[in-house]
Structure formats: structure tokens, C-alpha cells
Scaffold this motif. Structure first.
Motif, mmCIF file in Angstrom:
data_model
loop_
_atom_site.group_PDB
_atom_site.id
_atom_site.type_symbol
_atom_site.label_atom_id
_atom_site.label_comp_id
_atom_site.label_asym_id
_atom_site.label_seq_id
_atom_site.Cartn_x
_atom_site.Cartn_y
_atom_site.Cartn_z
ATOM 1 N N ARG A 112 -6.149 13.295 15.045
ATOM 2 C CA ARG A 112 -7.457 12.846 14.542
ATOM 3 C C ARG A 112 -7.391 11.417 14.013
ATOM 4 N NH1 ARG A 112 -10.864 17.645 11.638
ATOM 5 N NH2 ARG A 112 -10.293 19.348 13.027
ATOM 6 N N CYS A 113 -6.309 11.111 13.320
ATOM 7 C CA CYS A 113 -6.213 9.785 12.707
ATOM 8 C C CYS A 113 -6.002 8.687 13.745
ATOM 9 C CB CYS A 113 -5.056 9.744 11.701
ATOM 10 S SG CYS A 113 -5.371 10.719 10.222
ATOM 11 N N THR A 168 -12.987 7.362 11.195
ATOM 12 C CA THR A 168 -12.343 6.702 10.066
ATOM 13 C C THR A 168 -11.462 7.697 9.325
ATOM 14 O OG1 THR A 168 -14.062 7.260 8.491
ATOM 15 C CG2 THR A 168 -14.385 5.249 9.782
ATOM 16 N N ILE A 169 -10.556 7.142 8.530
ATOM 17 C CA ILE A 169 -9.672 7.998 7.739
ATOM 18 C C ILE A 169 -10.496 8.864 6.784
ATOM 19 C CG2 ILE A 169 -7.979 7.951 5.871
ATOM 20 C CD1 ILE A 169 -6.658 7.586 8.470
ATOM 21 N N THR A 170 -11.523 8.270 6.213
ATOM 22 C CA THR A 170 -12.382 9.031 5.300
ATOM 23 C C THR A 170 -13.024 10.217 6.010
ATOM 24 O OG1 THR A 170 -12.838 7.004 4.082
ATOM 25 C CG2 THR A 170 -14.320 8.847 3.704
ATOM 26 N N GLU A 171 -13.500 9.970 7.218
ATOM 27 C CA GLU A 171 -14.114 11.058 7.982
ATOM 28 C C GLU A 171 -13.100 12.129 8.349
ATOM 29 O OE1 GLU A 171 -17.712 8.499 10.120
ATOM 30 O OE2 GLU A 171 -15.729 8.619 11.042
ATOM 31 N N GLN A 222 -12.506 14.175 5.258
ATOM 32 C CA GLN A 222 -13.623 15.096 5.015
ATOM 33 C C GLN A 222 -13.575 16.271 5.970
ATOM 34 O OE1 GLN A 222 -16.990 12.476 5.328
ATOM 35 N NE2 GLN A 222 -17.045 12.074 3.116
ATOM 36 N N GLY A 223 -13.269 15.969 7.235
ATOM 37 C CA GLY A 223 -13.206 17.031 8.233
ATOM 38 C C GLY A 223 -12.119 18.040 7.931
ATOM 39 N N ARG A 229 -8.947 11.654 0.462
ATOM 40 C CA ARG A 229 -8.485 10.561 1.315
ATOM 41 C C ARG A 229 -7.093 10.088 0.893
ATOM 42 N NH1 ARG A 229 -9.103 4.990 1.690
ATOM 43 N NH2 ARG A 229 -9.927 4.928 -0.420
ATOM 44 N N TYR A 244 -3.658 9.983 3.056
ATOM 45 C CA TYR A 244 -2.830 8.793 3.225
ATOM 46 C C TYR A 244 -1.357 9.111 2.974
ATOM 47 C CZ TYR A 244 -5.880 4.739 3.886
ATOM 48 O OH TYR A 244 -6.706 3.796 4.402
#
Lengths: 127, 531
Positions: A79-80, A86-89, A92-93, A98, A102
Motif C-alpha cells: 500500500r505504501c 498517501t501515507i496518511t491514507e 487510516q485504511g 500515521r 512510519y
């Protein structure tokens, strides 16, 4: 990046391979205002070229190292690195913070680097 | 700086979190420390490999879209990183050939022309182009790979290497529509097509016909009124489209060494024309070889190349392509457009030459080593022009011959057997062993000269002679009795296996029409090469 536009050897190299990519890179670098000097970029490019076989070996080793990760870990990396989220998305998923994502990413990448180094060392292809 | 600090700086760069101060510190470390650069390359290799791996994975079920976050993670930083990876890795095009990544961002912002090729752009090969190429319509490309669609080249030479194994060289002005990995449509201009042995075939269409290869190298020129087909190897079949009444047109086979012209208004009627009448890039070398016969042993006019010189494509008489002569595989020289001039009877408009600059040091191995047996004589010639106006150190050009395995100085300490060129202060020289003889008259910037060297292998060693012709001078019909410089008798081995071109660290030289032959005429007949 004046050297790139003045027809230096890096410009020739860039034209010969993928001028559009480099032009975009230069544009983004300008936007970020944090640019490596042209001579350093050229040096890095030359050294990367000289290490082409090593880069390929690393990719091959990574595929093998991936198989040693759990399905969950692989899904996080997929996914990343798909590039469309985005990493934020991604966090969230996955229902994660976040910052926590990381940290997990950093651990996974270090694990992969260690695995790649080990495999290359066994094959005698390491640096 | 400790290793830990360096790693943190690299991580910050990769994550897009780097501050101006960190960026400066990292740059200083990278400039001064090869180990730091190696660590950065390793880290970037990992990022690139992860991206490649992720693009190869099947897509997981899509999550229901949630509310879009107000603050996006540094997308520009991610993009910058991705492009930085590309910059570092694109120097190895074959590496990227296997790495198709999903189309995204500004890199492929030009819509494909072909109907239907919209969201799922399919890349069908690798594009390489000469420095200075100008596109009226750029290919849809990414990471050096191009997609189906229309493209128009306004200036320069570009090469499309289709995944099907076919190479198409475009000479501007040229307009082409790429249909798929094995089909393209020429809309205007000139292309040369080389269908490799590995290819399953390639079809080049014109608006009025299809050209199907039969193991072929050929070229096509299409203007408003006519289409010309010149076949260099194999054969092609010209298949005109059925006429308006639906009548079936007859295919026309064209064999190697033949050329035909078709009126576009009557594509079913062929007109035989002299082969080689039109100057295709691909055709120059075949003509030269035919003219010179067996006495021209090796030649490189630096034609048929685009951009950085590397590939085993130009010239003949070589065992492979140009390679860096440095142990660490340094940068290679570039091929550029020749000036629109006439050099010693050779019109150079539309041709190419080698730009050897700033420490370029390249070497190419002969297909057959030159035997250094007493009684043998060899000739070497090259057109040379100094491009730099500077007069300081590091402005030299040297052309040298290297011994074979059995020669003096084996392994990495192999010595050059003979060398010639122009010194930093502009004086032609010839060097044998440790003795250098310079000429009295210098060569100025932007002055093209023809250097011819004669090598005579004797019982006592190798004697070499240099003759420099300046523009306006007539080239001797036979080897002259007086020379510009004569070397001392030098060492010789049993054979010479390669030639090496070396530019000084601050130099810029044009090198063209490099020839190695067994006769004077084979290396000096410049004006005959385009007849």
C-alpha cells in the motif's frame, strides 16, 4: 541546475535516456529549493551506472526477502509503495496512527536491508 | 559525522523531511565521502525495488473511501523521491525496461492519440534520443519507455526500440504513429527499420500501404507525393491498400539492395529507383564498406547512434561497442549532429560525429586484432576538431592503440603501443614508448584537421608517422614521403586489439570518420563515402 541546460555531459546522458524524467526532476527540485549540485548528481549517476549489476542483484534479493515477511507486513509495504495513496491514507485504511505506521515502515525497511545485505554477501555480490 | 548521523540524514531525504541545513550537510558528506554515496545508493535501490515490487503485486480489494484528509503527506516530496530514484537509475535503461510502474502524476500528462489508449497506457518499448532532439509532439513516455500514440520529431535523431525486437530510427522531420509493439504508421518523413532475429516481425504502415518485413533492415521515406522503400538486408513486401472500388491490389516484394518508389496516388504501381539514391543514416556504412573493400579494417563514422555512445551499432570491423576505458566504468562520450559543412570533400550535413569531452576515455576492440608481424603496415585516420577555446591544461586529445593479451604490459597495466593526437597547447603529436614528437604548427580551436598515421612493423620495432592535413589542403593520393612528425622506433607486441580515445579533463573535441586500414587510400578516401 544551469549545467544541465548548458549541454554538459549529464545533459547528454539525460537526453539519451529519459530527458522528460530528468526535466521533471529538475522542476520538482526547483520547486523544493533544495537541490543537490549538478556535479554531485552527475557523480551519483555515474556511480549508479557502474553499480547497475548490484542494483539488479538488490532487486532480486528483495523479492526473496519479501517472501519472508508476513502477509500483513507485505500488504503494508504494498500500500505504501503503490504510489497512488498517501501515507496518511494508508494509515487510516489500516486503522493505525500515521506515526506508528512510519515507525513500522522504518523497521520493515531496515529488516529488508539486512536481509538483502546478507543474501548479497552470501552470493559474493555485496559491496 | 558519525554513521548514525549520516543514516539519519539519508532517511530524512528519503522521507522528504530534510531541512535546508540537513540537506547542506548531506550534500557535503556525499561530495567528500564515497562510502556515504554508496549508502545513499543502497537506500535508493531499496526504495526503487520496493516500488517495483509493489507495482508487480495484484491489487487488494478496494477499501470504502473515507473522508479525505485535510493535510496530505508531502506528496511533492514523494514525487521528488521517486524522480530522484529515476534519475539515479535511468542511466541503466535495461534495468528499467522490466519495471513498468502505474501511470501517475505529471510524467505522462500527454494524452495518447490512438483511440482507446486512455487510462491504461501500454508502454511498448524504449525511446532513446540524440542530444538536441526537438519534438513537436512528444511520445507518451515514462521512465524512458514510450506508449502507443502519435509523435512528431522536429529536429535530431531518435530511436524507438520496440519490445517486439524491432528498432526504428526516426530522422527529423518525421511523424509517426505507434500502434502497438509490432506495428507503426509512418505519416511523414524518413525512418530506418531494423527487425532483429528475435522479433516475430514488424509492420510499418503508410496511409496507402503496409510494409511487412521478412527478416529485414530497410528504410522508408514518405513525402506528400511519394513513398520510397530501400531494403538493406532481407526483403520486404509492399502491400497496397485495396482501391476505392474494393479491387485487391497486388503485393510487391523488394529484395536487399533494391529500392522502389510509389506514387501515393497509385500505391499499386512501383517504380524502380537507384538503391542508395537517398541518404539514409543506415545506408552510409554499407556504401563506405563496399567502396573501400577489404583494406578498410575498421570504421566508425558515429552514425546510427542517438545520445550517449554505448551500443554496438555504429561502424564495422569491431568486436563490440564502445566501452569506458577506465576500470570503474566512467562516463561515455556523446554522439551529436555534425556541422553542415564539407570536410576534405565529405559533406557532413545530416550526419553525426563524436563529442569527446571532459575526461571521456573510451575504448573499442577490433573484430580482428591487428597482427604486428614484421612487414605489416597499417593506417589510422580521423577527422579532429578542437571545440574548446581554453588554452590551459587538460585540453588534449589522444588516440592510442592497445596491445593484445600477448602484448607488453599485460592486464590492467597494459601500455599503449602507439598514440597520436593534439596536445593541450594545440600541437599535433605522435608518441611511441616514452618518446613524444610534436609538430611545429599548432591547430587552433574550431579548426577541423585530418590526422593520418602510418604504422610500419619492422624487425627492430614499430615505426610510426603522422601527417596532419588542415582544411584547404589536398590529401595526398598516395602515402607521402614527408611527414608532419615521425616517432622513434617503439615497442611492439604480437597484436593490437583495441583503439582508445581519451580527452583531457577540460577538453572538448569533435572526432569523426575514424578509420583503420591496410592501405593509405582506405583511410583517406573521405570524399567518396557518400557517393
Amino acid at each position: 541546475m544551469r549545467e544541465f541546460e548548458a549541454g554538459g555531459s549529464f545533459f547528454h546522458w539525460a537526453c539519451g535516456v529519459a530527458y522528460n524524467e530528468v526535466r521533471n526532476f529538475v522542476t520538482v527540485q526547483r520547486r523544493n529549493r533544495l537541490q543537490f549540485d549538478a556535479d554531485l548528481v552527475e557523480l551519483l549517476a555515474e556511480e549508479a551506472e557502474a553499480e547497475a549489476e548490484l542494483s539488479e542483484a538488490r532487486l532480486s534479493a528483495l523479492r526473496e526477502c519479501m517472501a519472508r515477511l508476513s502477509a500483513r507486513q507485505q500488504e503494508i509495504l504494498r500500500r505504501c509503495y503503490m504510489g497512488s495513496t498517501t501515507i496518511t491514507e494508508v494509515a487510516q485504511g489500516l486503522g493505525r496512527e500515521r506515526t506508528a505506521l512510519y515507525k513500522q515502515l522504518a523497521r520493515l525497511k531496515q529488516k529488508l536491508l539486512d536481509c538483502i545485505r546478507l543474501r548479497l554477501a552470501r552470493e559474493g555480490a555485496g559491496r | 559525522m558519525t554513521d548514525k548521523q549520516l543514516l539519519n540524514l539519508i532517511e530524512s531525504l528519503v522521507d522528504g523531511d530534510t531541512t535546508p541545513d540537513d540537506h547542506r550537510r548531506l550534500q557535503e558528506a556525499l561530495k567528500s565521502n564515497s562510502s556515504a554515496r554508496a549508502q545513499l545508493r543502497e537506500r535508493i535501490d531499496l526504495e526503487s525495488a520496493l516500488r517495483t515490487w509493489a507495482s508487480e503485486q495484484p491489487t487488494a480489494p478496494v477499501q470504502p473511501p473515507g473522508p479525505r484528509p485535510a493535510w496530505k503527506f508531502r506528496h511533492a516530496a514523494w514525487l521528488s523521491l521517486a524522480l530522484a530514484i529515476l534519475v539515479l537509475l535511468l542511466v541503466v535503461p535495461q534495468f528499467w525496461n522490466r519495471r513498468e510502474v502505474p501511470q501517475q502524476g505529471p510524467l505522462a500528462n500527454q494524452p495518447p492519440i490512438e483511440a482507446g489508449a486512455t487510462s491504461a497506457t501500454h508502454f511498448v518499448g524504449v525511446v532513446r534520443q540524440q542530444p538536441g532532439c526537438v519534438w513537436d509532439v512528444e511520445p507518451v513516455w515514462r521512465a524512458g519507455r514510450f506508449a502507443a500514440g502519435r509523435l512528431a520529431l522536429a529536429a535530431g535523431i531518435a530511436e524507438l526500440r520496440f519490445d517486439s525486437g524491432t528498432e526504428v530510427i526516426l530522422e527529423a522531420p518525421c511523424e509517426l504513429a505507434v500502434v502497438s509493439a509490432d506495428v507503426a504508421r509512418l505519416l511523414h518523413g524518413k525512418v530506418s527499420v531494423n527487425v532483429s532475429e528475435l522479433s516475430n516481425g514488424f509492420t510499418l504502415e503508410t496511409p496507402e500501404a503496409r510494409i511487412v518485413d521478412e527478416g529485414t533492415a530497410y528504410a522508408v521515406a514518405l513525402d506528400d507525393a511519394t513513398a520510397e522503400v530501400h531494403v538493406f538486408d532481407g526483403s520486404v513486401i509492399w502491400i497496397p491498400q485495396d482501391d476505392a472500388a474494393g479491387a485487391e491490389a497486388s503485393p510487391d516484394r523488394i529484395e536487399a539492395g533494391h529500392a522502389k518508389r510509389y506514387l501515393r496516388s497509385q500505391p499499386g504501381r512501383s517504380h524502380g529507383i537507384p538503391f542508395g539514391q537517398r541518404l539514409f543514416v543506415r545506408h552510409l556504412e554499407a556504401t563506405l564498406k563496399e567502396d573501400a573493400g577489404d583494406s578498410l579494417l575498421a570504421y566508425d563514422g558515429f552514425e546510427n547512434l542517438a545520445g550517449q555512445i554505448r551500443r554496438d551499432r555504429s561502424g564495422f570491423g569491431w568486436a563490440g561497442g564502445w566501452q569506458s576505458a577506465r576500470p570503474a566504468r566512467g562516463k561515455l562520450a556523446a554522439v551529436i549532429d555534425a556541422p553542415d559543412d564539407v570536410a576534405f570533400g565529405l559533406p557532413r550535413a545530416g550526419r553525426r560525429l563524436l563529442l569527446l569531452a571532459t575526461g571521456d576515455d573510451i575504448r573499442r576492440v577490433f573484430e580482428q586484432p591487428l597482427a604486428m608481424q614484421p612487414g605489416n603496415t597499417y593506417y589510422i585516420s580521423a577527422l579532429i576538431e578542437r571545440r574548446s577555446q581554453d588554452t590551459g591544461a587538460g585540453q588534449s586529445l589522444q588516440i592510442s592503440l592497445g596491445p593484445g593479451i600477448a602484448g607488453p604490459g599485460r592486464g590492467h597495466r597494459r601500455q599503449q603501443m602507439i598514440a597520436f593526437g593534439i596536445s593541450s597547447d594545440g600541437f599535433p603529436f605522435i608518441k611511441s614508448g616514452n618518446t613524444i614528437r610534436e609538430t611545429a604548427l599548432g591547430i587552433g580551436p574550431d579548426e577541423t584537421c585530418l590526422c593520418v598515421v602510418k604504422l610500419v612493423v619492422g624487425e627492430q620495432g614499430l615505426d610510426s608517422f603522422l601527417r596532419v592535413y588542415r582544411m584547404g589542403e589536398s590529401i595526398d593520393e598516395f602515402a607521402p614521403s614527408t611527414w608532419t612528425a615521425t616517432s622513434a622506433t617503439g615497442i611492439t607486441g604480437s597484436s593490437v586489439d583495441s583503439i582508445r580515445l581519451t580527452a583531457g579533463d577540460n577538453a572538448a573535441w569533435h572526432v569523426d570518420e575514424l578509420k583503420v586500414g591496410a592501405t593509405w587510400q582506405s583511410v583517406t578516401a573521405l570524399g567518396n563515402s557518400d557517393k
